[in-house]
Write a protein that holds these residues in place. Structure first.
Motif, mmCIF file in Angstrom:
data_model
loop_
_atom_site.group_PDB
_atom_site.id
_atom_site.type_symbol
_atom_site.label_atom_id
_atom_site.label_comp_id
_atom_site.label_asym_id
_atom_site.label_seq_id
_atom_site.Cartn_x
_atom_site.Cartn_y
_atom_site.Cartn_z
ATOM 1 N N ARG A 182 -97.667 -3.467 75.227
ATOM 2 C CA ARG A 182 -96.709 -3.197 76.289
ATOM 3 C C ARG A 182 -96.011 -4.498 76.623
ATOM 4 O O ARG A 182 -96.581 -5.569 76.503
ATOM 5 N N GLY A 183 -94.759 -4.420 76.996
ATOM 6 C CA GLY A 183 -94.006 -5.625 77.313
ATOM 7 C C GLY A 183 -92.538 -5.318 77.440
ATOM 8 O O GLY A 183 -92.151 -4.240 77.867
ATOM 9 N N GLU A 184 -91.710 -6.256 77.021
ATOM 10 C CA GLU A 184 -90.262 -6.123 77.166
ATOM 11 C C GLU A 184 -89.582 -6.102 75.804
ATOM 12 O O GLU A 184 -90.092 -6.642 74.837
ATOM 13 N N GLY A 185 -88.438 -5.479 75.754
ATOM 14 C CA GLY A 185 -87.606 -5.557 74.565
ATOM 15 C C GLY A 185 -87.340 -4.225 73.887
ATOM 16 O O GLY A 185 -86.256 -4.007 73.355
ATOM 17 N N ASP A 205 -102.493 2.330 69.348
ATOM 18 C CA ASP A 205 -103.002 0.957 69.256
ATOM 19 C C ASP A 205 -103.056 0.269 70.621
ATOM 20 O O ASP A 205 -103.738 -0.740 70.774
ATOM 21 N N ILE A 206 -102.318 0.771 71.597
ATOM 22 C CA ILE A 206 -102.384 0.186 72.938
ATOM 23 C C ILE A 206 -103.347 1.015 73.772
ATOM 24 O O ILE A 206 -103.769 2.099 73.379
ATOM 25 N N ASP A 207 -103.688 0.529 74.946
ATOM 26 C CA ASP A 207 -104.647 1.220 75.801
ATOM 27 C C ASP A 207 -103.980 2.431 76.449
ATOM 28 O O ASP A 207 -103.311 2.308 77.473
ATOM 29 N N ASP A 245 -93.342 -4.422 73.682
ATOM 30 C CA ASP A 245 -93.024 -5.808 73.351
ATOM 31 C C ASP A 245 -92.313 -5.903 72.004
ATOM 32 O O ASP A 245 -92.874 -5.531 70.969
ATOM 33 N N LYS A 246 -91.082 -6.398 72.026
ATOM 34 C CA LYS A 246 -90.278 -6.513 70.805
ATOM 35 C C LYS A 246 -90.853 -7.565 69.854
ATOM 36 O O LYS A 246 -90.879 -7.354 68.647
ATOM 37 N N GLN A 247 -91.317 -8.673 70.378
ATOM 38 C CA GLN A 247 -91.873 -9.738 69.528
ATOM 39 C C GLN A 247 -93.137 -9.264 68.818
ATOM 40 O O GLN A 247 -93.323 -9.500 67.628
ATOM 41 N N ALA A 248 -94.003 -8.587 69.560
ATOM 42 C CA ALA A 248 -95.235 -8.066 68.958
ATOM 43 C C ALA A 248 -94.901 -7.006 67.908
ATOM 44 O O ALA A 248 -95.504 -6.985 66.828
ATOM 45 N N ALA A 249 -93.944 -6.146 68.206
ATOM 46 C CA ALA A 249 -93.558 -5.087 67.268
ATOM 47 C C ALA A 249 -93.018 -5.683 65.973
ATOM 48 O O ALA A 249 -93.255 -5.137 64.894
#
Length: 141
Positions: free
Chosen positions: A109-112, A73-75, A98-102
């Motif tokens: 992509r992100g943090e968490g 789902d990500i690039d 990304d934890k919030q998106a998950a």
């Protein structure tokens, strides 16, 4: 079914005292096959606060394929372009998600959340691991 060029995938998330454990687990489960077990280890932060580490290791080929399908789902082209920097000398691929998106069942992509995938490479050299991971990601994009 095509072979999977990963020995295993480790997923890990930290649940801090200010976070809801069930929500963090739900975010982690976005990447896991249904019914997969999540391990919990309780630690203590610098100031005595509770930090819960949630983790899971996916080892069988079908489960690894599931994780890769979710990551599609990500690039993946962007990740493939960065593989030389994302794979270490031990043939492990590292990604941050990304934890919030998950939690919302979105993949960004992100943090968490941390993902580490052990790339199959014979001989076990970084260059060979980069080639195998590139092939695997290009096949899924």
């Amino acid at each position: 079914m095509a072979s999977v060029p990963f020995h295993y995938v480790d997923l890990r998330a930290f649940c801090y005292a200010t976070e809801d454990e069930l929500r963090v687990e739900r975010a982690l489960r976005t990447f896991l096959p249904e019914g997969f077990e999540v391990e919990r280890v309780e630690n203590e932060g610098f100031h005595g606060d509770r930090i819960l580490v949630l983790s899971a290791r996916v080892e069988n080929a079908d489960a690894v394929r599931h994780v890769l399908d979710v990551l599609a789902d990500i690039d993946l082209d962007d990740i493939a372009a960065e593989l030389d920097e994302r794979i270490d000398d031990n043939c492990s691929l590292f990604l941050r998600l990304d934890k919030q998106a998950a939690f919302k069942e979105q993949v960004e992509r992100g943090e968490g959340l941390e993902l580490r995938a052990k790339v199959e490479a014979y001989p076990a050299k970084k260059e060979r691991a980069v080639e195998n991971a590139t092939d695997a990601l290009e096949a899924r994009s």
